[in-house]
Write a protein that holds these residues in place. Structure first.
Motif, PDB file in Angstrom:
ATOM      1  N   ARG A 190       0.578  -1.039   0.250  1.00 46.61           N
ATOM      2  CA  ARG A 190      -0.177  -0.139  -0.168  1.00 46.61           C
ATOM      3  C   ARG A 190       1.376   1.396   0.066  1.00 46.61           C
ATOM      4  N   LYS A 247       2.795   1.941  -3.502  1.00 45.33           N
ATOM      5  CA  LYS A 247       1.865   2.002  -4.707  1.00 45.33           C
ATOM      6  C   LYS A 247       1.362   3.584  -4.243  1.00 45.33           C
ATOM      7  N   ALA A 248       1.545   4.147  -2.315  1.00 47.39           N
ATOM      8  CA  ALA A 248       1.271   5.370  -2.498  1.00 47.39           C
ATOM      9  C   ALA A 248       2.539   5.901  -3.360  1.00 47.39           C
ATOM     10  N   GLU A 295       1.962   6.326  -6.920  1.00 49.02           N
ATOM     11  CA  GLU A 295       1.276   7.603  -7.498  1.00 49.02           C
ATOM     12  C   GLU A 295       1.577   8.918  -7.268  1.00 49.02           C
ATOM     13  N   VAL A 303       0.182   2.994   5.881  1.00 52.21           N
ATOM     14  CA  VAL A 303      -1.577   3.656   5.147  1.00 52.21           C
ATOM     15  C   VAL A 303      -2.843   1.858   5.582  1.00 52.21           C
ATOM     16  N   ASP A 336      -6.832   3.847   1.999  1.00 51.18           N
ATOM     17  CA  ASP A 336      -6.647   3.959   0.435  1.00 51.18           C
ATOM     18  C   ASP A 336      -8.416   4.239  -0.035  1.00 51.18           C
ATOM     19  N   ASP A 337      -7.728   4.273  -1.407  1.00 50.44           N
ATOM     20  CA  ASP A 337      -8.467   4.091  -2.352  1.00 50.44           C
ATOM     21  C   ASP A 337      -9.228   2.652  -2.904  1.00 50.44           C
ATOM     22  N   ASP A 338      -8.812   1.862  -2.246  1.00 53.25           N
ATOM     23  CA  ASP A 338      -9.311   0.522  -2.445  1.00 53.25           C
ATOM     24  C   ASP A 338      -9.530  -0.125  -1.202  1.00 53.25           C
ATOM     25  N   THR A 368      -4.684   7.541   6.315  1.00 53.72           N
ATOM     26  CA  THR A 368      -5.229   7.412   5.794  1.00 53.72           C
ATOM     27  C   THR A 368      -3.794   7.760   5.034  1.00 53.72           C
ATOM     28  N   THR A 369      -3.368   7.662   3.232  1.00 57.18           N
ATOM     29  CA  THR A 369      -2.663   7.751   2.332  1.00 57.18           C
ATOM     30  C   THR A 369      -2.199   9.112   2.698  1.00 57.18           C
ATOM     31  N   ASP A 370      -2.989   9.891   2.406  1.00 55.18           N
ATOM     32  CA  ASP A 370      -1.459  11.648   2.391  1.00 55.18           C
ATOM     33  C   ASP A 370      -1.325  11.142   3.516  1.00 55.18           C
TER      34      ASP A 370
END
Length: 400
Positions: free
Chosen positions: A59, A62-63, A66, A206, A209-211, A385-387
């Protein structure tokens, strides 16, 4: 993007089970992402699985992908018969070595040939190998190593024992690391208890995330989740003694003395028959069900009224964060370690003593009578969260 490239099996006389990494002739990647950017990050993880440390690191990788980084992801070992993860623009490699100590030479070569700007490693045995490999390769990459298990299990004070040797090596090689992290504040405290003052800091995994947001909205084919008149409680995890699912079932029996509520438990494990026998003995067959392993538990959380965790021990329970991120309020035992930290001493969900179905039942009843507060749940999961997680890593590495 090219993906699904066959993994080359070991040829006669070769020591590696699978050849990996096209940057040197003996290796072939599992999958290649199309990567045109110049900033390079490499992740090292000891062994692939569909959960735990590998999932958390994927995860994070991937972040970063992106956000415009070139990302290589190296597994020390992918077990036979296990499908490697989809690349998602990440180049993924398997070194075919189930033991971390055997990774020193291939990791050193990989770092020397790919010349990453930043290296992430997770789990202490592998962290020592990767740190040493950066010395041997002459790499000047920024190095972030993450400890994932309690040091009480990983290290020993018995002179010349294996765990004592690892402790001395880790203390020495940590000097190479730019950042030392743990995934919970309690674990940072444990490392300081074992090693004295260290540079360990907390950076969470993380989780949101979007998933997660995509999966939580998938449909659930079960009649109880469509019946909004009866509150539905959900719990999830391996059906093992430390999860104490029997306490959840006993609490639901107590609750049903005063109001009608249902329970579903997601997961499988050695106690399944025992837990089913308890449901039958308490005459809860119409109010409690074991649904077995579910590849997407998030969609169940999103449609439940309450999530309950009854464990006697945890690391940092991702499942609490996942439930709240799906809009599901939570009740948890105050077990070591993690629930108190995730729920901020009870601000985001009630904490109860371990091993008390009566206290658990009272907390569940209070939660069922309280209107969920979406803003509180969002506040609770923000650190995961990812951010937020990526920003903390970049700040720690001096790259913000």
């Amino acid at each position: 993007m090219k993906s699904g490239i066959p993994i080359r099996r070991r040829a006669p006389g070769m020591r590696r089970r699978w050849a990996v990494g096209d940057t040197f002739a003996a290796y072939k990647p599992i999958s290649l992402g199309v990567q045109k950017v110049t900033k390079a990050i490499c992740f090292f993880t000891a062994r692939y699985s569909v959960s735990g440390v590998p999932l958390a690191q994927l995860r994070l990788a991937k972040a970063f992908r992106e956000r415009g980084y070139r990302v290589d992801f190296v597994f020390g070992y992918v077990p036979p018969g296990v499908d490697a993860p989809k690349s998602g623009g990440i180049s993924i490699y398997d070194f075919g070595q189930p033991r971390a100590v055997n990774l020193l030479i291939p990791v050193t070569r990989f770092i020397r040939d790919t010349r990453p700007d930043v290296i992430f490693s997770a789990e202490d045995h592998l962290n020592a190998v990767v740190a040493f490999a950066t010395y041997l390769s002459g790499s000047r990459a920024k190095l972030s190593v993450s400890s994932r298990v309690t040091p009480y299990e990983a290290y020993s004070n018995v002179p010349f024992s294996k765990r004592w040797v690892l402790k001395q090596l880790s203390r020495l090689l940590w000097q190479r690391a730019d950042v030392l992290t743990c995934v919970s504040k309690d674990m940072v405290g444990q490392y300081r208890n074992v090693f004295g003052q260290t540079r360990h800091r907390t950076i969470y995994n993380v989780i949101v995330d979007d998933d997660l947001h995509r999966k939580k909205n998938e449909s659930v084919d079960h009649p109880w989740f469509a019946d909004t008149d009866v509150p539905l409680i959900v719990s999830a995890g391996r059906l093992a003694p430390e999860k104490r699912f029997a306490d959840v079932i006993a609490a639901v029996k107590i609750i049903n003395d005063s109001r009608f509520a249902r329970l579903v438990i997601l997961g499988d494990g050695p106690l399944r028959e025992e837990l089913q026998a308890l449901i039958d003995r308490l005459e809860l067959a119409d109010r409690a069900q074991l649904l077995g392993f579910q590849s997407n538990p998030l969609k169940y959380f999103q449609k439940a009224r309450l999530f309950v965790l009854a464990s006697c021990v945890e690391g940092l329970p991702n499942v609490l964060v996942e439930a709240m991120a799906c809009g599901c309020p939570v009740v948890s035992t105050n077990c070591p370690t993690g629930p108190r930290e995730v729920l901020k001493d009870g601000e985001f969900g009630e904490l109860v003593p371990v091993g008390s179905p009566q206290a658990l039942a009272r907390a569940i009843l209070r939660a069922l009578e309280t209107k969920p507060k979406a803003d509180k749940l969002q506040e609770a999961v923000r650190p995961f969260t990812t951010d937020e997680v990526v920003a903390r890593h970049l700040a720690a590495l001096g790259l913000a």
